[in-house]
Design a protein around this motif. Structure first.
Motif, mmCIF file in Angstrom:
data_model
loop_
_atom_site.group_PDB
_atom_site.id
_atom_site.type_symbol
_atom_site.label_atom_id
_atom_site.label_comp_id
_atom_site.label_asym_id
_atom_site.label_seq_id
_atom_site.Cartn_x
_atom_site.Cartn_y
_atom_site.Cartn_z
ATOM 1 N N CYS A 285 7.530 54.892 -52.553
ATOM 2 C CA CYS A 285 6.674 55.305 -51.450
ATOM 3 C C CYS A 285 5.245 54.837 -51.717
ATOM 4 O O CYS A 285 4.762 54.904 -52.845
ATOM 5 N N ASP A 286 4.583 54.417 -50.665
ATOM 6 C CA ASP A 286 3.178 54.001 -50.784
ATOM 7 C C ASP A 286 2.303 55.240 -50.641
ATOM 8 O O ASP A 286 1.664 55.482 -49.631
ATOM 9 N N GLY A 287 2.282 56.077 -51.680
ATOM 10 C CA GLY A 287 1.599 57.363 -51.632
ATOM 11 C C GLY A 287 2.500 58.430 -52.209
ATOM 12 O O GLY A 287 3.419 58.160 -52.991
ATOM 13 N N GLY A 288 2.297 59.694 -51.833
ATOM 14 C CA GLY A 288 3.090 60.779 -52.388
ATOM 15 C C GLY A 288 4.419 60.941 -51.703
ATOM 16 O O GLY A 288 4.758 60.302 -50.709
ATOM 17 N N HIS A 289 5.248 61.810 -52.258
ATOM 18 C CA HIS A 289 6.573 62.112 -51.710
ATOM 19 C C HIS A 289 6.550 63.492 -51.078
ATOM 20 O O HIS A 289 5.945 64.431 -51.581
ATOM 21 N N GLY A 290 7.231 63.613 -49.955
ATOM 22 C CA GLY A 290 7.437 64.912 -49.343
ATOM 23 C C GLY A 290 8.887 65.325 -49.463
ATOM 24 O O GLY A 290 9.728 64.623 -50.018
ATOM 25 N N ASP A 291 9.195 66.468 -48.904
ATOM 26 C CA ASP A 291 10.573 66.936 -48.969
ATOM 27 C C ASP A 291 11.494 66.086 -48.106
ATOM 28 O O ASP A 291 12.700 66.028 -48.317
ATOM 29 N N GLU A 292 10.941 65.407 -47.108
ATOM 30 C CA GLU A 292 11.774 64.666 -46.186
ATOM 31 C C GLU A 292 11.535 63.173 -46.292
ATOM 32 O O GLU A 292 11.796 62.414 -45.374
ATOM 33 N N GLY A 293 10.997 62.697 -47.386
ATOM 34 C CA GLY A 293 10.770 61.262 -47.539
ATOM 35 C C GLY A 293 9.336 60.977 -47.937
ATOM 36 O O GLY A 293 8.669 61.802 -48.545
ATOM 37 N N CYS A 294 8.889 59.787 -47.564
ATOM 38 C CA CYS A 294 7.538 59.360 -47.921
ATOM 39 C C CYS A 294 6.526 60.033 -47.006
ATOM 40 O O CYS A 294 6.564 59.841 -45.794
ATOM 41 N N THR A 295 5.615 60.786 -47.581
ATOM 42 C CA THR A 295 4.611 61.480 -46.780
ATOM 43 C C THR A 295 3.620 60.510 -46.173
ATOM 44 O O THR A 295 3.016 60.807 -45.146
ATOM 45 N N LEU B 71 6.173 48.413 -45.684
ATOM 46 C CA LEU B 71 6.966 48.503 -44.460
ATOM 47 C C LEU B 71 6.997 49.952 -43.990
ATOM 48 O O LEU B 71 6.821 50.888 -44.801
ATOM 49 N N PRO B 72 7.234 50.173 -42.711
ATOM 50 C CA PRO B 72 7.369 51.561 -42.234
ATOM 51 C C PRO B 72 8.578 52.235 -42.889
ATOM 52 O O PRO B 72 9.643 51.633 -43.050
ATOM 53 N N ALA B 73 8.370 53.476 -43.303
ATOM 54 C CA ALA B 73 9.466 54.239 -43.898
ATOM 55 C C ALA B 73 10.346 54.814 -42.794
ATOM 56 O O ALA B 73 9.905 55.037 -41.660
ATOM 57 N N ALA B 74 11.606 55.053 -43.125
ATOM 58 C CA ALA B 74 12.532 55.704 -42.191
ATOM 59 C C ALA B 74 12.596 57.183 -42.526
ATOM 60 O O ALA B 74 12.815 57.575 -43.666
ATOM 61 N N GLY B 75 12.351 58.019 -41.570
ATOM 62 C CA GLY B 75 12.398 59.452 -41.812
ATOM 63 C C GLY B 75 12.684 60.189 -40.534
ATOM 64 O O GLY B 75 12.920 59.589 -39.469
ATOM 65 N N PRO B 76 12.630 61.506 -40.577
ATOM 66 C CA PRO B 76 12.908 62.306 -39.377
ATOM 67 C C PRO B 76 11.933 61.958 -38.266
ATOM 68 O O PRO B 76 10.723 61.897 -38.483
#
Length: 826
Positions: A733-743, A818-823
């Motif tokens: 992740c380009d930054g921190g991690h959240g519970d649902e992916g890359c924050t 690249l854009p991350a895939a998440g909810p």
């Protein structure tokens, strides 16, 4: 002992016979056999024996008595000091001398030390062989040595090879308050309260002077602060020496300490006074002067914070308008907001202001209610608080406040200095206030004259009477540049200028004059035919004002002829540039169509050639040489097909004919597949290919196009990295991690190599088509210069970015975001 106490390389005891000098004992450079017994003509000591008085020569090279001595000519004897050694009957027997290879002065204390040591030498010479006599003499020598060391004005400490302290002379014992029981050398700094030059940092065990001399050898000038409980800090400069035998065996170490507390304090006071004077001299305002003084005083005495509180003009409040905090200290909890205000009697500044007397609180813990911010000060580690009034006569103008992290007792010299500083600031404030108005007026006039003198414009002031006549009362020296010649004051400026105005612009000029005469500001552009016959465009702005019943107007005239010419030229150039842009766009479109057409036409025959080459290679009866030719054809056509594919991809991406199909994909799986396919190529060059991949890294990307990007970057990294290098691939992740992916909403893939690198000035062109770095060209590494252009086009089609930067240890680092895939992301 002589060599160490006098800090010389050589010390000797010599006896004088009827015809020669005999060296019987030496420290330092051992004399040769011929030097141990030398004729009196080469003897330095005979002068002492004949005169029976001490002798000191700072520079033997300038002394006639030493000219014929070989050791002087060779540069081995540059400075000499010696005293006679007597036999028990009192007759001179020889000398105890010290020798330096460089000229140096000898103090009376040096000769006195030599005489005392010579007395020891005489006692040794006169000793008897019996054990009792020897022991008695040794006791006497030890007593003498102790008395000698105790009589010195410097502290002396010595230890044996195990680090056990074996001697403290009386000054040293008094300096450090040495305990009677033995102390392990690891605990010396703590037990003897030894601190560094800042007086706050406890010395590390290996920095304790005797330990340092024992372990590291000789040193000079170490500053040590002794802070024994219940006593003011004392500062010393310490020299250390290892104690060694002639054969190099180390017996222990010793150090000498000379107190420089008073000298250091005087120097600190002098430096602080100089810094205050300099701050006042360089300050442009009272606030700048105060802040400069705060930094000068607090910095000189190691105080943590200083504040300047100024009495408001109404005399009802006192406000903090400046502060200084020691660099590296965070005292925001104590200092609070920049602007603080208190009433008379409130807090430290309020009390000092109301009483007009200074306040010194050595320890805030003893006065918890001392001032408003005591809890914050104690929590910040501050202990001492000092408040000083700044007066003008009997009136308090301001208050200086200082805070220290250590407990500081009042000092008469320091208080005298601080009172003087406050008096300086008071005089500075009064003088500054008296000068401000005059300086402001003078500066304004000077700045106005300087500005006007630099202008090509005509600046003027006119007085307009009831009849509309305008008489100039001021004009700059730029009339020649505007009107083509000098125009005298006193004439009707409006009528004179109107006579020069171009007939087509008279209406604009008359409108300007009428507006100003009626008391309204106005501006106009018009042409004038100057006194030199040159026609110029003039832009005039004027603003009227009333002063004592008179109507005055201030104005400025600017020559805008060049602006009109440039505007006309700009219009012509703009038309030409627009035409060129249209032509360039047509050429660019034609180029792209040509590249696409050629690439498309080449692709089919290349595919046919490659197919036939593969069929030839599969023939069972094909010999080795034709098979080799078929392989070459296959490789070259494969390279050509790759080049054609890249050209077609670029052409389609530019034309918008190729679209990416982003979908949720596992970036970790794609990166791992790409890395695995390039491991064979990396192994062939003995490269280390490592990865650091997140376990689950969902991204929105077209998997086919993203593999193309990864293959381009990995093949470049392997191609441009020399053998035994390293290629490192990371994804996360380009930054921190959240519970649902890359924050951060972005994922990043980094490909770093230790390859030949890219010159810094070439990075901006790295992603241009057909561009290849100069390092690649010099290394003879083949390539088309299209891979990175295709990579950038694909990444940007995904809504991402790709960048390149130099690696820390060499090589290049490429980063794809690249854009991350998440909810919620589709």
């Amino acid at each position: 002992m002589a060599a160490r106490l006098l800090d010389v390389p050589i010390a000797r005891v010599s006896l004088i016979t009827e015809d020669r000098q005999v060296v019987v004992s030496t420290e330092g450079t051992s004399p040769s056999l011929s030097e141990r017994q030398s004729p009196l003509s080469q003897s330095v000591c005979r002068h002492l024996v004949l005169g029976d008085t001490p002798l000191a020569v700072a520079d033997t090279r300038g002394d006639e008595r030493w000219r014929d001595i070989v050791a002087v000519a060779r540069g081995e004897l540059a400075a000499y000091a010696g005293v006679p050694v007597h036999e028990p009957g009192g007759r001179p027997l020889g000398t105890l001398c010290v020798i330096d290879h460089r000229p140096r002065p000898w103090s009376p204390e040096d000769l006195e030390t030599l005489e005392e040591l010579a007395a020891t030498a005489e006692a040794v010479i006169a000793s008897q062989s019996s054990f009792q006599e020897v022991r008695r003499e040794l006791e006497e020598e030890r007593t003498f040595l102790s008395a000698l060391l105790d009589s010195l004005d410097v502290g002396v400490a010595a230890c044996d090879t195990d680090g056990r302290l074996v001697r403290f002379n009386e000054p040293m014992r008094e300096f450090v308050q040495a305990p009677e029981q033995p102390v392990d050398m690891i605990a010396w700094p703590r037990v003897y309260h030894l601190f560094g030059p800042d007086g706050r940092t406890l010395l590390a065990p290996e920095e304790a002077p005797v330990v340092r001399a024992l372990v590291s050898g000789r040193f000079d000038g170490q500053e040590v602060v002794v802070r024994a409980p219940g006593r003011p800090p004392r500062r010393f400069t310490v020299n250390g020496r290892p104690i060694e035998t002639a054969d190099g065996r180390r017996l222990g170490a010793m150090c000498t300490g000379r107190e420089i507390t008073d000298h250091h304090r005087i120097q600190v006071l002098r430096d602080a006074q100089y810094a205050v004077i300099k701050a006042l001299a360089e300050a442009g305002s009272v606030e700048q002067a105060a802040c400069g003084v705060l930094g000068a005083i607090a910095g000189a005495f190691g105080w943590s914070c200083g504040e300047y509180w100024q009495v408001d003009p109404g005399g009802e409040r006192i406000s903090r308008t400046g502060s200084w905090v020691e660099p590296g200290h965070d005292l925001s909890e104590f200092t609070g907001p920049e602007l603080m205000t208190v009433r008379p009697g409130e807090g430290l500044p309020g009390r000092v202001w109301a009483s007009g007397r200074r306040s010194w609180t050595p320890d805030l813990r003893d006065e918890p209610g001392g001032f408003l911010r005591t809890p914050h000060a104690l929590h910040a580690g501050l202990r001492t608080a000092v408040g000083l009034p700044v007066r003008s006569g009997e009136r308090v103008l301001a208050v200086l406040a200082f805070f220290s992290e250590t407990v500081e007792e009042p000092d008469d010299d320091l208080l005298y200095l601080l009172d003087g500083v406050c008096a300086h600031i008071g005089r500075f404030m009064e003088r500054r206030r008296a000068e401000d108005l005059a300086l402001a007026l003078t500066a304004s006039r000077r700045r106005f004259d300087e500005v006007v003198a630099q202008l090509d414009d005509l600046v003027w002031t006119v007085e307009i009477d009831d009849g509309g006549h305008a008489r100039r009362t001021y004009q700059s020296q730029s009339t020649a540049g505007i009107l083509g010649g000098h125009v005298p004051l006193g004439i009707d400026a409006a009528a004179f200028t109107e006579s020069l105005v171009h007939p087509d612009d008279l209406e604009a000029f008359c409108g300007l004059h009428e507006a100003v005469a009626s008391g309204r500001p106005a501006q106009a552009e018009y042409r004038v035919v100057g006194l030199d016959g040159v026609t110029r465009w003039i832009w005039t702005r004027a603003a009227p004002r009333r002063e004592g019943g008179r109507l005055l107007a201030d104005g400025i005239c600017t020559d805008v002829t060049e602006r009109h010419r440039i505007a006309e030229e700009r219009e012509r150039l703009l038309e030409r540039e627009q035409e060129q842009v249209r032509r360039l766009r047509d050429l660019d479109r034609m180029k792209d169509e040509l590249v696409a057409l050629v690439s498309h036409e080449i692709r089919s025959p290349v595919s046919v050639i490659r197919s036939y080459a593969e069929m030839l290679a599969d023939l069972p009866d094909l010999t080795d040489e034709p098979r080799m030719f078929a392989d070459v054809i296959d490789r070259k056509t494969a390279h050509l097909q790759h080049l054609v594919d890249d050209l077609l991809d670029l052409a389609r991406l530019d034309a918008g004919h190729i679209t990416v199909d982003p979908r949720p994909v596992s970036l970790t799986r794609l990166v791992r597949q790409a890395v695995d396919e390039h491991r064979a190529a990396a192994a062939a060059k003995h490269l280390t290919l490592t990865t650091d991949l997140a376990l689950h890294l969902p991204a929105r990307a077209d998997p086919v196009r993203l593999r193309q990007v990864l293959d381009n970057l990995l093949s470049n990294a392997v191609k441009y990295t020399p053998e035994h290098g390293t290629v490192t691939v990371t994804a996360g992740c380009d930054g921190g991690h959240g519970d649902e992916g890359c924050t951060s909403g972005t994922v990043a893939v980094t490909v770093a190599d230790t390859g030949i690198g890219i010159p810094a000035e070439e990075y901006p062109r790295l992603f241009d088509r057909f561009f290849r770095a100069s390092t690649a060209r010099r290394a003879g590494i083949k390539g088309t210069g299209l891979g990175l252009a295709v990579t950038k086009a694909i990444v940007e089609a995904h809504g991402g970015t790709v960048t390149a930067a130099p690696g820390e240890g060499g090589g290049t680092v490429f980063t794809v975001r690249l854009p991350a895939a998440g909810p919620g992301r589709r």
